[in-house]
Design an enzyme around this catalytic site. Structure first.
Site, PDB file in Angstrom:
ATOM      1  N   LYS A 108       1.785  19.620  18.407  1.00 23.56           N
ATOM      2  CA  LYS A 108       1.422  18.235  18.111  1.00 23.56           C
ATOM      3  C   LYS A 108       2.601  17.269  18.250  1.00 23.56           C
ATOM      4  O   LYS A 108       2.441  16.153  18.754  1.00 23.56           O
ATOM      5  CB  LYS A 108       0.821  18.133  16.708  1.00 23.56           C
ATOM      6  CG  LYS A 108      -0.555  18.760  16.575  1.00 23.56           C
ATOM      7  CD  LYS A 108      -1.146  18.476  15.203  1.00 23.56           C
ATOM      8  CE  LYS A 108      -2.534  19.063  15.070  1.00 23.56           C
ATOM      9  NZ  LYS A 108      -3.155  18.710  13.773  1.00 23.56           N
ATOM     10  N   ALA A 140       4.609  17.747   2.646  1.00 21.10           N
ATOM     11  CA  ALA A 140       5.199  16.680   3.462  1.00 21.10           C
ATOM     12  C   ALA A 140       5.268  17.078   4.930  1.00 21.10           C
ATOM     13  O   ALA A 140       6.168  16.650   5.655  1.00 21.10           O
ATOM     14  CB  ALA A 140       6.591  16.332   2.935  1.00 21.10           C
ATOM     15  N   GLY A 141       4.312  17.868   5.380  1.00 26.26           N
ATOM     16  CA  GLY A 141       4.251  18.265   6.781  1.00 26.26           C
ATOM     17  C   GLY A 141       3.504  17.249   7.625  1.00 26.26           C
ATOM     18  O   GLY A 141       3.267  16.107   7.206  1.00 26.26           O
TER      19      GLY A 141
END
Length: 267
Positions: free
Chosen positions: A64, A122-123
């Site tokens: 991504k 927090a990915g």
């Protein structure tokens, strides 16, 4: 038209099943395939996609972020999120989008607006959801460390789990974006569910199992819970609309995934 999802690994993906249910419901002859792209071949991606005459595709782990350097045009939301999960190809130009945040927001729309929202993790998924929600809500991130959030191009308050007590007590909505609770991961709730107020809504972007430990604990307290199935369906439907300009049949998409998961549970 021909569509696909790329990733490494990819055989686990339910995207082909879901999208073909949509094609069948809309009575189109569109196609959707899962393409395994080995990391050592990723730099040949444009050639691979061109050779297969693909009109648009989804991207999953681990590509991504890498897709930002591959496409020709990046949508502003994808820029801010720092990741692309949808590519539309038109006249040879690759356009990159991210439908993850909007897909999740659509799944909890009736609960949001002026709310205190606490996001666990927090990915990439956390960043997408934070960006989509922070303008209309008070969003706080809890993570093992806060360094990753400091690098985001928009400002979000962040605390460690050890600092979370007061934050949790004020939360209207809690969203788990970590893989904790997914099959194969250590069962954990990450936070003390007993600190949540009785009106709180607890969400998880995981949809298998359908109730992760955090959702089970919240449900036992009588809280409203939402798993990640609607997010998965919504982001797929948004991708289809980007590719074709047509509305997807989300009911058919969702039912196909539910049926598959129920069959898998019985096996």
């Amino acid at each position: 038209m021909k569509f696909a999802v790329i990733g490494h690994p990819i055989k686990h993906s339910l995207s082909p099943l879901m999208h073909h249910a949509n094609f069948n419901a809309l009575q189109t002859d569109d196609e959707y395939a899962a393409l395994h792209i080995d990391p050592k071949h990723f730099h040949h991606l444009r050639d691979i996609i061109h050779e297969k005459a693909i009109d648009g595709f989804n991207i999953t782990i681990p590509y991504k972020v890498d897709m930002l350097q591959v496409v020709d045009v990046v949508d502003i939301k994808a820029q801010m999120i720092g990741a692309i999960n949808t590519v539309h190809i038109e006249d040879g130009i690759w356009y990159g989008y991210n439908t993850d945040g909007a897909g999740f927001k659509a799944s909890i729309e009736k609960y949001t607006g002026g709310k205190n929202i606490v996001i666990l993790g927090a990915g990439g998924a956390s960043r997408a959801i934070c960006y989509t929600l922070f303008k209309d809500n008070k969003v706080t991130v809890l993570n093992r460390n806060t360094n990753r959030v400091a690098d985001w191009p928009f400002q979000i308050d962040a605390y460690t789990y050890e600092e979370s007590d007061g934050v949790i007590q004020q939360a209207d909505i809690v969203i788990n974006t970590t893989p904790v609770g997914m099959e194969g991961f250590m069962p954990d709730t990450l936070i003390d569910i007993s600190q949540l107020k009785s009106s709180a809504v607890v969400c998880d972007i995981i949809y298998t199992p359908d109730k992760t430990p955090i959702l089970q604990s919240a449900a036992q307290r009588g809280l409203s819970v939402i798993n990640g199935l609607d997010m998965f369906v919504n982001q797929g439907a948004l991708s289809y609309e980007i590719w074709t300009g047509k509305k997807a049949n989300k009911a058919a998409m969702k039912q196909a995934v539910i049926n598959y998961l129920q069959r898998s549970t019985l096996c």
